[in-house]
Motif scaffolding. Sequence first.
Motif, PDB file in Angstrom:
ATOM      1  N   SER A 152       0.852  -1.184   0.000  1.00  0.00           N
ATOM      2  CA  SER A 152       0.000   0.000   0.000  1.00  0.00           C
ATOM      3  C   SER A 152       0.891   1.237   0.000  1.00  0.00           C
ATOM      4  CB  SER A 152      -0.907   0.027   1.230  1.00  0.00           C
ATOM      5  OG  SER A 152      -1.624  -1.181   1.361  1.00  0.00           O
ATOM      6  N   VAL A 201      -2.569   0.617  -4.478  1.00  0.00           N
ATOM      7  CA  VAL A 201      -2.646  -0.687  -3.837  1.00  0.00           C
ATOM      8  C   VAL A 201      -2.391  -1.767  -4.895  1.00  0.00           C
ATOM      9  CG1 VAL A 201      -3.961  -0.080  -1.781  1.00  0.00           C
ATOM     10  CG2 VAL A 201      -5.170  -0.434  -3.938  1.00  0.00           C
ATOM     11  N   ARG A 240      -8.129  -1.642   1.522  1.00  0.00           N
ATOM     12  CA  ARG A 240      -7.049  -0.700   1.810  1.00  0.00           C
ATOM     13  C   ARG A 240      -7.228   0.611   1.050  1.00  0.00           C
ATOM     14  NH1 ARG A 240      -2.612  -3.326  -0.317  1.00  0.00           N
ATOM     15  NH2 ARG A 240      -3.759  -5.239  -0.788  1.00  0.00           N
TER      16      ARG A 240
END
Length: 343
Positions: free
Chosen positions: A95, A229, A251
């Motif tokens: 991330s 991501v 995320r």
Amino acid sequence: MEQIQASIIQARGGAYNIGKKTADVYADNPILQHFSQLSYQKNDYEEIKALFSDYAPHLIDELQGLADGLNMTLQEAAVQFSGYNMPRPHALGCSAYVDQYHYVRNYDFSPTLYDHCLSFIAPNEAYGSIGYNLQLIGRHDGVNEKGLAIGLHFVSNAGYRKGLSAWTVIRIALDTCETTQEVIDLFKELPHAACYNFSVGDAKGEHAVIEVTPEKICVRSSTTGLNCVNHFLHGELEVFNRQDMTSSAKRDTFLLHTDTSTMTQEQLFDLFSDAASPLFFDDYDKLFGTLHSFAYSFQTKQLITALARGNRVELNIEDWFAGRDLSIDTLYGEIKKEPIPEG
């Protein structure tokens, strides 16, 4: 908890000497056996040599230094460490957030498939850089002396073909590029083996997410911050995404609903590195545990990095590139491992 560590390499001078010093640190690293097992493919050394000669000829000298330091032939070192025509990688997660001020990211995977090495290098033949090693000469992420920061994010193996691994193209970018646009131009030329996102930003404040497949490249840019991501957002590339994008989407949603634009570098680093954060994972046995966090400020040139739950290294990168070495040679961290059930 289980302790993990990463060796810190600090090397300056010719690319051959950097390769030799890297070999010294890796001499007892069990990851070498893993790369040896992957090298069953009959790679053509001349193909590797021709590709590196066009884009990063100094890496051939670095491979020679590795070869001499590890008692291998140059051809063997090139097959094992060049990142060219490698077997398809396992799924992994990463991330990142990048804007005109900051770059921050986590690397999530398994400690058994991790180089456990952070390199500070200043080769005579290329830009100096600081980054976490992957397959010795490659990098998961890093920042170079020009203030270019970049990291990889695996998407899928759709359309996989002979080409360069993501970690090798990151190394070439760090060694040869000063701006985000230069990285975009470079990536349009290089042969990519798999589908990856690349988060990138530069000292001028230009930043982007480069969505790369073996067939096509798309670029996401913005005057504000960008999240990155493990799935593509461009509609024409969505066909390359994995069927299960649950974790990646979660995320991304978390970052979209977090006001990252007002955070300081320290706050961003905490957001990613805190073990209680939705961006931090302990699923190491499923190849999805946070191994390191990396944050860079384009304005102050301050770098903050640490292994999972570990001690931080904080420095102004200009100090190191001016010749002032770090006083430590190892990073330490802790990972939470689930007990293996009996019976």
